[in-house]
Design a protein around this motif. Structure first.
Motif, mmCIF file in Angstrom:
data_model
loop_
_atom_site.group_PDB
_atom_site.id
_atom_site.type_symbol
_atom_site.label_atom_id
_atom_site.label_comp_id
_atom_site.label_asym_id
_atom_site.label_seq_id
_atom_site.Cartn_x
_atom_site.Cartn_y
_atom_site.Cartn_z
ATOM 1 N N VAL A 250 0.843 -1.071 -0.237
ATOM 2 C CA VAL A 250 0.386 0.147 -0.089
ATOM 3 C C VAL A 250 1.046 1.131 0.115
ATOM 4 C CG1 VAL A 250 -2.226 1.443 1.066
ATOM 5 C CG2 VAL A 250 -1.954 -1.134 1.082
ATOM 6 N N PRO A 251 1.382 2.108 -1.217
ATOM 7 C CA PRO A 251 1.791 3.525 -1.013
ATOM 8 C C PRO A 251 1.077 4.780 -0.025
ATOM 9 C CG PRO A 251 0.423 3.157 -3.181
ATOM 10 C CD PRO A 251 0.086 1.262 -2.471
ATOM 11 N N MET A 252 1.301 5.046 0.950
ATOM 12 C CA MET A 252 0.832 6.487 0.913
ATOM 13 C C MET A 252 2.213 7.563 0.958
ATOM 14 S SD MET A 252 -1.348 4.852 4.610
ATOM 15 C CE MET A 252 -0.358 6.221 5.331
ATOM 16 N N ALA A 253 1.005 8.660 0.596
ATOM 17 C CA ALA A 253 2.253 10.254 0.956
ATOM 18 C C ALA A 253 1.541 11.521 1.579
ATOM 19 C CB ALA A 253 2.485 10.263 -0.604
ATOM 20 N N ILE A 254 2.048 11.146 2.487
ATOM 21 C CA ILE A 254 1.771 12.184 3.955
ATOM 22 C C ILE A 254 1.266 13.805 2.884
ATOM 23 C CG2 ILE A 254 2.935 13.949 5.361
ATOM 24 C CD1 ILE A 254 4.622 11.818 5.821
ATOM 25 N N GLN A 255 1.377 14.207 2.097
ATOM 26 C CA GLN A 255 1.112 15.309 1.458
ATOM 27 C C GLN A 255 -0.198 15.066 1.653
ATOM 28 O OE1 GLN A 255 3.960 16.505 -1.136
ATOM 29 N NE2 GLN A 255 5.454 17.509 0.069
ATOM 30 N N GLU A 256 -0.158 14.189 0.319
ATOM 31 C CA GLU A 256 -1.815 13.797 -0.457
ATOM 32 C C GLU A 256 -2.612 13.273 1.577
ATOM 33 O OE1 GLU A 256 -1.301 10.488 -2.567
ATOM 34 O OE2 GLU A 256 -0.093 11.984 -4.242
ATOM 35 N N LEU A 257 -2.414 12.890 2.730
ATOM 36 C CA LEU A 257 -2.774 12.311 3.352
ATOM 37 C C LEU A 257 -3.612 13.163 4.581
ATOM 38 C CD1 LEU A 257 -1.627 8.741 3.965
ATOM 39 C CD2 LEU A 257 -4.243 9.757 3.309
ATOM 40 N N GLY A 258 -2.661 14.495 4.345
ATOM 41 C CA GLY A 258 -2.745 16.092 5.119
ATOM 42 C C GLY A 258 -1.789 16.027 6.240
#
Length: 531
Positions: A250-258
């Motif tokens: 699962v990829p996650m980006a801090i900027q996209e998640l707020g």
């Protein structure tokens, strides 16, 4: 460095017979120095093997070298039957030989490509040892079953550690199906990923390392965590990444998640969802041919090349005999002993590839204002090692005696069976990170001064070179190889280590795992300019 005399034993080979009661151990008949088995004050008269008496002219600490013959200034000094340097002053028999009277000599060994390439008698499949491991959908064998948090950049390191910390807390995963088959959650945080060229060697090596961990069989699932604006973008890292079908990613980006708080909450929730799927994996019998054993040494001392390293080399030979793979690394710490490896190469191409990596290191250190003899470290010298030649001659003993089948660059996948080499720095965390990225699913780490080390997701066994450090640091040391000095054969120690590797691969926890060491040692090799 000249070739060894005819009949010289390989570097790292212990005495032909079990050590005697002599307080000075002579490792080879052609040696000009022996090794003190205990702290020996000046004036002590020691009896060497054969009955010759030698009065000591100076205090000699345990593990340090004693001259057993006169050596003129400028003449070569030998240990293991090999040159370890030149005398920088006249040396008399009975003198303490160390940094005050022994210096480096340029390493220019003579090579005999393939002359000692011993093809092992590999056991048929039905006779090979087995361990209890996990088998992934791509057929690769795992010795552990972790969930990993792989960071693209240092900017996501804190969030990754916060996620792992919450899930590592007592009771955090209680009640979730399958949690008993999951070894834990490990955050793979590092110090780079941005501030580097988008098309240079630095990014190439970093991505090769991260991809190696993403593919590593000891992970059942991965959370890939980035910031969002870094050079090492998630899409570039995961693009064309050949993962097994059962690998959850699962990829996650801090900027996209707020931001950080929301990212941590989302990461914890997603990993809790992973656990039942990861926990479905169960151990089953796997042949030892599926083991990839990484070898490393750190905090080496004067006994490393006499006890732990050759004992590990015997275990390597046994694993190769059972069809497995063993990896020697730390290129700066084979410098001066490379001729012993090229002699074992299966082809001139393999030998030349090793020499090309040696030449690269000579250029690299020179470009940065150093030289290869900046190693040994202060701790190595306190333990009795004087020059890199001496250290290397003991270090290569970890590789056993069988043919060298391949030479790999840092973090490259290790596809060949048998004994192989990987180009890594000598710095332990960076070296082992590359080895594990290549696919090592167990690591054996020898130490004389007392290194504390772990390397999740691969379990790491620590082999003490002397009984004193084993007793003093028993909570960290898994094996006491110092018993070789009391008469236990290197072959017997090798069998013990091989059996312990099988037990560890089957789930037996190492000392570092019991303590919790291994979360902070992930250290990719950082190449190129930081901008």
């Amino acid at each position: 460095m000249t070739a060894a005399p005819t009949g010289t034993a390989p570097a790292g080979t212990p005495p032909a017979a079990a050590p005697t009661a002599s307080s000075v151990l002579l490792l080879h008949p052609h040696d000009s120095v022996g090794v003190a088995r205990a702290d020996l004050p000046a004036g002590t008269v020691v009896t060497l093997d054969g009955g010759r008496e030698l009065p000591l002219r100076a205090d000699v600490p345990r593990g340090h070298k004693v001259a057993v013959t006169d050596v003129a200034a400028g003449a070569e000094v030998r240990k293991y039957g090999q040159v370890i340097g030149r005398a920088t002053a006249d040396v008399r028999a009975g003198d303490h030989v160390h940094v005050h009277n022994l210096g480096m000599v340029a390493s220019r060994p003579e090579h005999e490509f393939g002359a000692g390439a011993v093809r092992p008698d590999v056991l048929p499949p039905e006779e090979r040892a087995v361990f209890q491991g996990f088998v992934r959908s791509d057929g690769r064998a795992a010795t552990r079953n972790y969930v990993g948090i792989l960071t693209t950049v240092n900017c996501s390191a804190t969030a990754a550690k916060l996620i792992a910390r919450q899930l590592q807390a007592p009771g955090a995963l209680d009640g979730i199906d399958g949690v008993g088959s999951v070894d834990g959650v490990v955050a793979l945080a590092h110090g780079t990923g941005c501030g580097l060229a988008a098309d240079g060697a630095g990014l190439e090596v970093l991505r090769r390392t991260l991809r190696g961990y993403a593919r590593h069989p000891n992970f059942g699932a991965l959370l890939v965590l980035g910031l969002g604006c870094e050079v090492n973008q998630i899409s570039g890292l995961l693009g064309d990444l050949d993962l097994p079908d059962d690998r959850l990613v699962v990829p996650m980006a801090i900027q996209e998640l707020g931001g950080t708080r929301r990212t941590v909450a989302e990461g914890v929730a997603r990993i809790r969802e992973f656990v039942p799927d990861v926990g479905r994996a169960q151990r089953r019998p796997v042949p030892a041919s599926e083991l990839v054993l990484g070898t490393n040494c750190g905090g080496s001392d004067g006994w490393s090349g006499v006890t732990a390293n050759p004992s590990l080399g015997a275990a390597v030979d046994e694993l190769v005999r059972h069809g497995g793979t063993a990896v020697l690394a730390e290129t700066p710490e084979v410098y001066g002993a490379e001729h012993l490896l090229t002699r074992r190469a299966v082809s001139p191409q393999v030998a030349e590839r090793l020499l090309e990596r040696i030449r690269w290191w000579e250029r690299y250190t020179a470009d940065n204002g150093g030289d290869m003899d900046n190693n040994p470290s202060p701790g190595n010298k306190a333990g009795g090692l004087t020059t890199i030649l001496e250290k290397s001659l003991g270090a290569v003993a970890k590789g056993g005696t069988t043919a060298l089948t391949a030479v790999h660059e840092y973090a490259e996948p290790l596809g060949e069976k048998g004994f192989v080499f990987m180009d890594t720095p000598g710095y332990d965390p960076v070296s082992v990170t590359g080895i594990v990225a290549g696919g090592a699913n167990v690591v054996c780490f020898t130490t004389g001064r007392g290194s504390v080390f772990g390397c999740k997701p691969a379990p790491s066994l620590k082999l003490a070179t002397n009984s004193d450090v084993y007793r003093r640091m028993e909570d960290d040391m898994d094996v006491d190889c110092g018993v070789v000095l009391e008469g236990t054969s290197v072959e017997e120690m090798g069998r013990r280590i091989f059996d312990l590797v099988l037990e560890t691969a089957s789930g037996r926890r190492t000392k570092s795992e019991e303590i919790g060491v291994g979360d902070e040692e992930f250290t990719p090799w950082q190449l190129g300019a930081v901008m």
